[in-house]
Each structure stands twice: as C-alpha cells, then as structure tokens.
Design an enzyme around this catalytic site. Structure first.
Site, PDB file in Angstrom:
ATOM      1  N   ARG A  14      56.817 -21.977 -37.265  1.00  0.00           N
ATOM      2  CA  ARG A  14      57.287 -20.782 -36.859  1.00  0.00           C
ATOM      3  C   ARG A  14      56.450 -19.595 -37.269  1.00  0.00           C
ATOM      4  NH1 ARG A  14      58.320 -23.359 -41.010  1.00  0.00           N
ATOM      5  NH2 ARG A  14      60.028 -24.925 -39.652  1.00  0.00           N
ATOM      6  N   HIS A 233      47.907 -23.891 -48.297  1.00  0.00           N
ATOM      7  CA  HIS A 233      48.791 -25.252 -48.491  1.00  0.00           C
ATOM      8  C   HIS A 233      50.189 -24.793 -48.406  1.00  0.00           C
ATOM      9  CE1 HIS A 233      49.402 -29.210 -51.141  1.00  0.00           C
ATOM     10  NE2 HIS A 233      50.072 -29.117 -50.088  1.00  0.00           N
ATOM     11  N   ASP A 234      51.142 -25.470 -47.612  1.00  0.00           N
ATOM     12  CA  ASP A 234      52.370 -24.881 -47.348  1.00  0.00           C
ATOM     13  C   ASP A 234      53.206 -24.954 -48.856  1.00  0.00           C
ATOM     14  OD1 ASP A 234      52.465 -27.653 -47.289  1.00  0.00           O
ATOM     15  OD2 ASP A 234      53.728 -27.805 -45.524  1.00  0.00           O
ATOM     16  N   THR A 235      52.700 -26.085 -49.730  1.00  0.00           N
ATOM     17  CA  THR A 235      53.598 -26.209 -51.081  1.00  0.00           C
ATOM     18  C   THR A 235      53.299 -25.097 -51.752  1.00  0.00           C
ATOM     19  OG1 THR A 235      53.415 -28.576 -50.756  1.00  0.00           O
ATOM     20  CG2 THR A 235      54.098 -27.645 -52.742  1.00  0.00           C
ATOM     21  N   THR A 256      60.102 -32.304 -45.574  1.00  0.00           N
ATOM     22  CA  THR A 256      59.631 -33.636 -45.215  1.00  0.00           C
ATOM     23  C   THR A 256      59.156 -34.496 -46.533  1.00  0.00           C
ATOM     24  OG1 THR A 256      58.941 -32.835 -43.142  1.00  0.00           O
ATOM     25  CG2 THR A 256      57.935 -34.835 -43.706  1.00  0.00           C
ATOM     26  N   ASN A 293      54.552 -36.047 -56.176  1.00  0.00           N
ATOM     27  CA  ASN A 293      55.023 -36.122 -54.706  1.00  0.00           C
ATOM     28  C   ASN A 293      56.098 -37.140 -54.784  1.00  0.00           C
ATOM     29  OD1 ASN A 293      52.385 -34.626 -54.045  1.00  0.00           O
ATOM     30  ND2 ASN A 293      52.974 -35.395 -51.892  1.00  0.00           N
ATOM     31  N   GLN A 301      64.833 -37.854 -41.816  1.00  0.00           N
ATOM     32  CA  GLN A 301      64.252 -37.505 -40.511  1.00  0.00           C
ATOM     33  C   GLN A 301      63.905 -38.645 -39.435  1.00  0.00           C
ATOM     34  OE1 GLN A 301      60.705 -34.993 -41.477  1.00  0.00           O
ATOM     35  NE2 GLN A 301      61.922 -33.322 -42.201  1.00  0.00           N
ATOM     36  N   GLY A 400      64.022 -26.409 -46.631  1.00  0.00           N
ATOM     37  CA  GLY A 400      65.137 -26.834 -45.924  1.00  0.00           C
ATOM     38  C   GLY A 400      66.133 -27.722 -46.619  1.00  0.00           C
TER      39      GLY A 400
END
Length: 486
Positions: A14, A233-235, A256, A293, A301, A400
């Site tokens: 996005r 890094h998205d985290t 995810t 993690n 999903q 999410g």
C-alpha cells in the site's frame, strides 16, 4: 508537507499519504495492491517488477490528486535480497524466504561454525530462511558476478533514485552484522563467499536517499519527491508505530508473522537468550528489538486460501468463536507449517500424529490456530520478562491482527496483562514517523508516538478470570515438544 509511506508486506502492499494536521497524523490510502510469491520451475519467487510498477502507479495517482511535492519512504519484509551487477542490472529474480532451498542450509552452516559463536557475534535468532543461509546456498556464479547485494527495500529505493545503500534495520536480519564492530562480520561473509565491498554503505533511518530519477520523471507524471531512508524492515517501522509509553510495555506486531518483544537500548546476546532463540534486530534511533518470531497469521491466511477464500477473515473468526476453546492445539512454530503444500492437511496430520481430534470444519481449524498462537504468546511473554528482568504490564498489539477480537481477548486472558489493540497501520505510521522527524516536523520518536496515540483509536482487552494457564501450557508443551530449529 505531505509524506508517503510505501509499505509492502508478504500478501499486499500500500501507499499511504500522511500529514500532520491539528496535532494529529492524518492518513489517506492512495493505492493498494496484492503481493505474494509464485512458484516458477520449482522455486518460490517474488515479482519485484510488479511491486515497483505499483509504487509508480501509486505516485501517479498521487500526482493526479493534486500532490506535487512530497517525501517517500519504503519498508518491506526482511531477509530477502537482490543481486545486482556492475551495470546496475538485477542478476536474478528475488527468491522468497519460504523457498525450500534453505531446508538443510542452516545445518550445513552450523557444521562449519558453532551456533553459539554466530549468536555471540550477531545476536540474531536462528531461522532457516535468514539471509546467511540463503546466501550460503546461493549460486556461486551469480555471487561472483555480483557488484552489490541489496535487501529488497534498498533495491526498490535504488530503482527510484539510482542510489544504493544498506539500511541497518533490515541488514541486521541477515544474521551477518556484528554487534561489536557494527559491520558485516568478515568470517560470516567469507563463509557465504562474499566480501564487504559487495554491499553499499550503511545508513540509518532518517537519511535522505535522493530524488526520484530524471528518467522516471521523463517516463511518468510524478510528484517532486525526495526519498528518505526509513526503518526499511517492516517490523522496525511497525514498532516505531506502536504507541507505547514508559518502560513496562511490550509489542506484538501481528500479521503474516507475529513478532513479540520489547524495545531496548542495548542487545541481549547472553547464553540464556541464545538458548531461548531470541533475536536482537537493530532498530531506529539506536535501539534494538529484542523479540521472538512466531509463525503468526500465515497459518490463517493459508487455511483461507486452501478454501478458495470462501470465508472472509472476519467470518472465520466468528466461526472460531463458537468452537470449544483449547480442545485441540498445534505447535505453531513447527517448521512443517513454514510453507506446506496444503496448510489444512498439514494441521490435520499434526493433530492425528499427536493423538488429538482432527479439526475438519473452518471454525475448528481456525480455533486451533488462535488458541495455539495465544498460548505461545503467553509463554513468550513470561520468557521475555525472565530474559530482560523487566515486568511487562501492557501489550500493544499492532498490525492487522489488532482487528481480531477473539485472539486479542485470548491473549489478554492467557498472559494476564492488559492488551491494547491498534493501530492496524502501525507499520505505515512508523514509516511516516521517520519522515516527520527527518523533515523537522517532529522532535523525536516519543513525540511521534504521542501523536499516534492522539490520532488512532485503540481497543482495550482486560484479562478474564478463571483461565488455568498452567494446565493449558502443560498440554501445549506436551503436544508441541521441542520446536527450536538448532
């Protein structure tokens, strides 16, 4: 000033526009697109050209909406990379971390270098898909032709500006950065057949990467856009978007993957942390994310995909709410769930092998996953407190997964601590946070987190009484057994 967060995850991407108005961060979604790896001749590949084309499309939409000037930052998932030659050309398609090429790679690496030595150097947890193991099995001919190894968001930034860098929050996920030298570890580079000269210079979040190239402006109608290197890094971006305050909170970035941890000023790479397989990912503004993690909503999903998306995620959660809790459990971090051919049959086989009822309905399958995830969260909260010596009184669930009320309540019940759910767009907000600070519109991350608290609604979940965590944990431990991969 308007700022654009390009946030690309494993299942979607996005472009969010953010601006600071009346003491709040106003978000507008500009463009959204699907993402995912595909299997091509037996290999799981990302379509990086598709991602880049959608970034351009989003910027074109932004220009058509009247935005002529902005900044932009990019974050994506970690560990995957591009190999680029001396002419700036990509040498191969981007292989997904879920590809089976690394199934035995970690064992081969650890046969050469003891795990305890790698952890002492890097402080990064052992996951079979870390870049270290991907690069170990990478084609030697391609490595010999490589002028620059670029992590995925760095490569996308390179396509936009022509400038190559190595951003530290994502680079740390390679399991090759040395905590002491703050550089790539020479011994580990030698192990994978690379040298430090094949990586671009290190940059920290907040540095200006450059302007969109003249070539792109010639081909497309784009805004005047300066690209800022954010926490790529998205985290790392998600944690910046977590509205925590004080020193008694933890984060759970729920998407995810589930990433559960705390933000620290210094790493913890002790023998106990090594034994618990915790990671010290580099964060923005000289912080470390000490975290675990956990397999996460990938399991949901894939169950949805195996049913051809006959049910929405909200409908699956509603079905699960009517099922008996904790009747059937799975070890969510078992490697068999990383990328099975069919997640439903894999879960059912696991249940059969552990002498449990086989879940056959959508509601039962999803209930198994939610219950098992919540138990794992509770176990890791306890582990986290033991390793850090810090009491955790608040858990911020971001991403999410913050929308899944049943899982959030289960997490509060099993951890015994208050859960705050939101914001769902924490990654985009964390991306924008760096841009706001770099542009001088905010002083520091504490100020931005205060803005986020004022800008986004959160839902609170308080623990319920009567949950026998000891009995539930014993059942889970008995079923899941030893899950660590080394």
């Amino acid at each position: 000033m308007k700022h654009v967060a390009v946030d690309v995850g494993a299942s979607s991407g996005r472009l969010l526009m953010g601006e600071l108005l009346n003491g709040k961060i106003e978000l507008t979604e500009i463009h959204r697109f699907q993402n995912g790896f595909t299997e091509v001749e037996g290999q799981c590949l990302w379509d990086i050209d598709h991602i880049f084309a959608n970034i351009i499309l989003g910027l074109e939409k932004l220009k058509k909406a009247g935005v002529t000037r902005c900044t932009l930052g990019i974050d994506t998932w970690a560990v995957d990379y591009c190999l680029v030659d001396k002419d700036g050309k990509r040498l191969h398609e981007v292989v997904s971390y879920r590809d089976k090429r690394t199934d035995c790679a970690m064992d081969a690496v650890l046969a050469e270098v003891p795990a305890v030595d790698i952890y002492a150097k890097t402080g990064i947890q052992f996951l079979q898909f870390n870049s270290l193991y991907q690069l170990y099995v990478e084609d030697t001919g391609l490595k010999a032709r490589t002028d620059s190894v670029m992590m995925v968001p760095d490569y996308l930034g390179y396509l936009l500006t022509g400038v190559g860098v190595t951003e530290v929050t994502n680079a740390s996920s390679t399991q090759m950065l040395n905590l002491h030298t703050k550089e790539f570890d020479v011994d580990l580079l030698n192990l994978v057949g690379l040298d430090a000269g094949q990586f671009s210079r290190f940059v920290k979040p907040g540095e200006m990467l450059g302007k969109l190239s003249a070539e792109l402006h010639t081909r497309y109608d784009l805004p005047d856009c300066g690209v800022i290197t954010v926490a790529t890094h998205d985290t790392a971006s998600a944690v910046l978007g977590a509205p925590g305050v004080g020193g008694d909170w933890a984060f759970l970035s729920s998407g995810t993957w589930s990433l559960l941890g705390v933000e620290l000023p210094n790493p913890i790479n002790s023998r106990k942390a090594f034994a618990a397989n915790y990671t010290n990912e580099w964060g923005a503004y000289d912080t470390f994310r000490f975290l675990k993690n956990i397999m996460g909503l990938w399991l949901i999903q894939e169950v949805a995909r195996m049913q051809n998306y006959a049910y929405s995620y909200a409908e699956l959660a509603e079905l699960a709410a009517h099922e008996e809790p904790f009747a059937v459990l799975i070890g969510v971090d078992d490697q068999r769930f990383l990328n099975p051919a069919n997640m439903i049959t894999e879960i059912q086989a696991y249940c059969a092998e552990t002498g449990q009822e086989i879940p056959r309905t959508p509601g039962k399958l999803v209930r198994v996953i939610y219950d098992s995830l919540a138990i794992q969260y509770a176990i890791q909260i306890d582990q986290l407190q033991a390793l850090t010596g810090q009491e955790i009184r608040h858990l911020h669930i971001i991403g999410g997964g913050a929308n899944i009320a049943i899982l959030n309540q289960l997490t509060a019940d099993l951890t015994g601590i208050t859960v705050y759910a939101g914001p769902t767009e924490a990654t985009g907000l964390g991306n924008l946070a760096v841009q706001l600070i770099a542009s001088g519109e905010a002083k520091d991350i504490a100020e931005v987190r205060e803005l986020i608290r004022e800008s986004t609604p959160m839902k609170t979940y308080t623990p319920s009484d009567g949950v026998n965590m000891t009995e539930i944990r014993a059942k889970y431990t008995n079923i899941s057994g030893k899950q660590e991969a080394f």
